[in-house]
Design an enzyme around this catalytic site. Structure first.
Site, PDB file in Angstrom:
ATOM      1  N   CYS A   8       0.860  -1.183   0.000  1.00  0.00           N
ATOM      2  CA  CYS A   8       0.000   0.000   0.000  1.00  0.00           C
ATOM      3  C   CYS A   8       0.895   1.231   0.000  1.00  0.00           C
ATOM      4  CB  CYS A   8      -0.972  -0.012   1.188  1.00  0.00           C
ATOM      5  SG  CYS A   8      -0.183   0.019   2.818  1.00  0.00           S
ATOM      6  N   ARG A  14      -3.285  -0.651   5.453  1.00  0.00           N
ATOM      7  CA  ARG A  14      -3.879  -1.737   4.664  1.00  0.00           C
ATOM      8  C   ARG A  14      -2.965  -2.939   4.473  1.00  0.00           C
ATOM      9  NH1 ARG A  14      -5.116   2.098  -0.232  1.00  0.00           N
ATOM     10  NH2 ARG A  14      -3.246   3.013   0.703  1.00  0.00           N
ATOM     11  N   SER A  15      -1.716  -2.714   4.035  1.00  0.00           N
ATOM     12  CA  SER A  15      -0.861  -3.881   3.739  1.00  0.00           C
ATOM     13  C   SER A  15      -0.440  -4.654   4.993  1.00  0.00           C
ATOM     14  CB  SER A  15       0.332  -3.520   2.848  1.00  0.00           C
ATOM     15  OG  SER A  15       1.166  -2.556   3.437  1.00  0.00           O
ATOM     16  N   ASP A 125      -8.089   3.758   1.143  1.00  0.00           N
ATOM     17  CA  ASP A 125      -7.150   4.221   2.159  1.00  0.00           C
ATOM     18  C   ASP A 125      -7.941   4.718   3.377  1.00  0.00           C
ATOM     19  OD1 ASP A 125      -5.296   5.508   3.669  1.00  0.00           O
ATOM     20  OD2 ASP A 125      -4.501   6.755   2.050  1.00  0.00           O
TER      21      ASP A 125
HETATM   22  P1  4NP Z   1      -1.752   2.799   4.129  1.00  0.00           P
HETATM   23  O1  4NP Z   1      -2.429   4.149   4.700  1.00  0.00           O
HETATM   24  O2  4NP Z   1      -1.237   3.152   2.749  1.00  0.00           O
HETATM   25  O3  4NP Z   1      -2.896   1.844   4.084  1.00  0.00           O
HETATM   26  O4  4NP Z   1      -0.665   2.409   5.085  1.00  0.00           O
HETATM   27  C1  4NP Z   1      -1.770   5.384   4.741  1.00  0.00           C
HETATM   28  C2  4NP Z   1      -0.885   5.654   5.772  1.00  0.00           C
HETATM   29  C3  4NP Z   1      -0.278   6.889   5.836  1.00  0.00           C
HETATM   30  C4  4NP Z   1      -0.549   7.852   4.886  1.00  0.00           C
HETATM   31  C5  4NP Z   1      -1.438   7.578   3.847  1.00  0.00           C
HETATM   32  C6  4NP Z   1      -2.039   6.329   3.779  1.00  0.00           C
HETATM   33  N1  4NP Z   1       0.054   9.121   4.975  1.00  0.00           N
HETATM   34  O5  4NP Z   1      -0.318  10.020   4.179  1.00  0.00           O
HETATM   35  O6  4NP Z   1       0.934   9.328   5.826  1.00  0.00           O
END
Ligand code: 4NP
Length: 160
Positions: A8, A14-15, A125
């Site tokens: 992700c 998610r991952s 997300d």
């Molecule tokens: P992930 O979620 O891709 O599912 O781990 C996110 C975690 C952090 C951020 C965006 C999505 N961020 O903008 O910091």
């Protein structure tokens, strides 16, 4: 040995959830020594951080422990190392395709391509949303994981 990588953006929501859910499924089917899994992020923004506390809480509620995972960035060597590379959304898919050596592009899939018909294209997300987003993401990930494992087992039987 079949190796699976979940990807992700941040590798904190998610991952890591997908890694935990898929590992639990593989372990319950007695396939722990045959199928290995890991997760990574395309961004590298949260390197060495544990999963988001909301992702940990939702997983814990379902009996899955994410607390020992740590975020890492996708490495170019991952395309050689892993047989299946699962992107959580179209943006992750595009980012992975951009850095993947052309002969290995077939290893990259959208995770939801293993979900039942009618499922959304993206595992959304949940980072900027509320707790119910994490519960919905968990449910979708559980469905995709079942489909992926069924596919891998069939593929292993086909190819020996
Ligand atoms: P992930 O979620 O891709 O599912 O781990 C996110 C975690 C952090 C951020 C965006 C999505 N961020 O903008 O910091």
């Amino acid at each position: 040995m079949t190796k699976v990588l979940f990807v992700c953006l941040g590798n904190i929501c998610r991952s890591p959830t997908a890694e935990g859910v898929f590992h639990d499924l593989v372990r319950r089917r007695g396939l722990d020594t045959d199928i290995r899994m890991d997760s990574a992020g395309t961004s590298g923004w949260h390197i060495d951080a544990p999963p988001d506390s909301r992702a940990c809480a939702e997983a814990k509620r379902r009996g899955i422990d994410l607390s020992r995972q740590r975020s890492r960035k996708v490495d170019p060597a991952d395309f050689e190392r892993f047989d299946y590379i699962l992107a959580m959304d179209e943006s992750n898919l595009a980012d992975l395709r951009e850095i993947c050596p052309a002969p290995l592009l077939g290893r990259i899939h959208l995770f939801t391509s293993f979900a039942p018909k009618g499922a959304p294209t993206d595992v959304p997300d949940p980072y900027y949303g509320g707790n119910d987003g994490f519960a919905q993401v968990f449910d979708l990930i559980a469905q995709c994981s079942e489909g992926l494992l069924t596919h891998i087992i069939a593929d292993r039987q086909k190819h020996g």
